[in-house]
Design an enzyme around this catalytic site. Structure first.
Site, mmCIF file in Angstrom:
data_model
loop_
_atom_site.group_PDB
_atom_site.id
_atom_site.type_symbol
_atom_site.label_atom_id
_atom_site.label_comp_id
_atom_site.label_asym_id
_atom_site.label_seq_id
_atom_site.Cartn_x
_atom_site.Cartn_y
_atom_site.Cartn_z
ATOM 1 N N SER A 184 0.272 -0.750 -0.627
ATOM 2 C CA SER A 184 -0.202 0.299 0.368
ATOM 3 C C SER A 184 1.010 1.322 0.225
ATOM 4 C CB SER A 184 -0.902 0.146 1.639
ATOM 5 O OG SER A 184 -0.114 -0.345 2.742
ATOM 6 N N HIS A 212 -5.489 -3.561 -1.753
ATOM 7 C CA HIS A 212 -5.116 -3.039 -3.072
ATOM 8 C C HIS A 212 -4.979 -3.886 -4.182
ATOM 9 C CE1 HIS A 212 -4.340 0.813 -0.013
ATOM 10 N NE2 HIS A 212 -4.434 -0.177 -0.082
ATOM 11 N N LYS A 241 -12.416 -0.869 -0.304
ATOM 12 C CA LYS A 241 -11.948 0.239 -1.562
ATOM 13 C C LYS A 241 -11.853 0.127 -2.308
ATOM 14 C CE LYS A 241 -7.586 -0.260 1.257
ATOM 15 N NZ LYS A 241 -7.668 -0.262 2.657
#
Length: 396
Positions: A184, A212, A241
């Site tokens: 990240s 991610h 996310k």
């Protein structure tokens, strides 16, 4: 509380500020998106994990509202007592089917997913070989487990093999290689093909945190393992996310593993069930991500990243190399990172300076992140602002 306690806390906060390590909270008064309202004005947003641009999408909002209307604000209970709803089971089935696993289990946060994975499955007879740059939640999850711990330098396959040999020589019953799928703070993608080859050679299991990566890496956005075309044993991830941007985490694995986690994983057993609104939003985000619209969004996301990388490099900034939409602008000095972020906000671009302990000392940066919702005009405007601020502060 004693005065000495408060004096110590005040001194520590003063020291954090003096080192330029204070992490300010800037209040957003709008939906998450490429343009947000901060301090009463619109600014360009270049630091959210909103990879597919779905966090403010009206379809996601409508799905969340519909789930709340049907199932209320929450269950007021943990899953095994009185808290499992039909929408929880629907989300677990949809997620496992999308990502190609037998089953999945939901958690209140991705941090809890990593915190709940290791302890129920591995004991003192086992070994966990962890990448040195793994997310804090993996580190904390491993600490809760009695398995013997080994670390390898990030993406260093020679070092990984050395640690695997050591674990085998020490008589490990099971060995687990644990890694972020995409790191990240740096945007590096784990070398999962090489890791898979070493895991096969040393009969090790593979755990990947794809917070991610899920939704935008690999075919249909299935993640880093799909990006590399390999199989893994345990996948952890988030709905916070690319998959809607709310919160909540998950583990995907075989059905027996998931069943054992539902019996033994403490963050699952002792936390309230995921809110229906989050389940509804996440289901809609999965529907979008796995379809043709998801392909379009992923194409735009990586086109945006390529344009931004090229323009920032040409302007003279020091970027970490890579292909991921996380694009760190390396500065080194924590105070400089904070000053540059503050100046960028004045110029109409919202970014955040990252410094210790989020990143190593001396590696302060502004981590910029691309979204499929950004336009080329947004990107060009952000680069222009960076260029102005960078020249003023002596960065370029």
């Amino acid at each position: 509380m004693t005065s000495t306690f408060h004096d110590r806390i005040a001194a520590e906060l003063t020291d954090i500020e003096a080192q330029g390590l204070t992490k300010p909270e800037r209040v957003i008064a709008s939906r998450q998106g490429p343009v947000i309202q901060v301090g009463g004005r619109d600014v360009l947003n270049f630091c959210a994990n909103n990879y597919l641009g779905l966090a403010g999408d009206q379809r996601i909002v409508d799905a969340a509202n519909a789930a709340s209307e049907a199932r209320g604000a929450g269950t007021a209970s943990v899953r095994f007592i009185c808290g499992t709803l039909d929408i929880h089971k629907e989300l677990e089935r949809s997620l496992a089917d999308y990502l190609g696993f037998e089953d999945s289990i939901l958690f209140a946060a991705a941090f809890d997913a990593n915190g709940g994975l290791f302890e129920p499955l591995f004991g003192a007879e086992d070994a966990i070989v962890s990448d040195s740059l793994n997310h804090a939640s993996i580190i904390d999850g491993v600490r809760l487990c009695k398995a013997k711990r080994y670390r390898f330098a990030t993406s260093d396959m020679d070092d990984l093999e050395t640690q695997l040999k050591a674990a085998r020589a020490d008589g490990a019953r099971e060995i687990v290689i644990a890694t972020d799928g995409a790191f990240s703070m740096d945007g590096y993608i784990a070398k999962l093909k090489d890791i898979r080859a070493l895991a096969d050679r040393y009969q090790a299991l593979i755990m990947v945190d794809d917070c991610h990566a899920t939704g935008f890496l690999g075919p249909q956005g299935k993640g880093s393992y799909a990006h590399h075309g390999v199989e893994i044993d345990f996948l952890t991830g988030t709905f916070g996310k690319a998959l809607g941007g709310a919160m909540g985490g998950f583990i995907c694995a075989t059905a027996p593993v998931v069943q054992l986690l539902k019996q033994r994983a403490r963050p699952y057993l002792f936390s309230n069930a995921l809110a229906p609104s989050i389940c509804g939003a996440s289901l809609e985000a999965i529907r979008i991500a796995r379809g043709s619209e998801g392909d379009t969004l992923r194409t735009q996301l990586f086109a945006n990243a390529a344009r931004y990388r090229s323009a920032m490099t040409e302007a003279g900034f020091n970027l970490l190399p890579g292909e991921h939409p996380i694009i760190p602008v390396m500065l080194g000095d924590a105070r400089l990172a904070q000053d540059l972020a503050a100046r960028m906000l004045e110029l109409g671009v919202y970014v955040i300076g990252f410094s210790f302990p989020v990143v190593p000392r001396g590696a302060a940066r502004i981590r910029t992140q691309m979204s499929a919702a950004h336009t080329f005009e947004h990107i060009d405007a952000a680069v222009a602002a960076f260029t102005t601020a960078g020249k003023e502060l002596g960065v370029i």
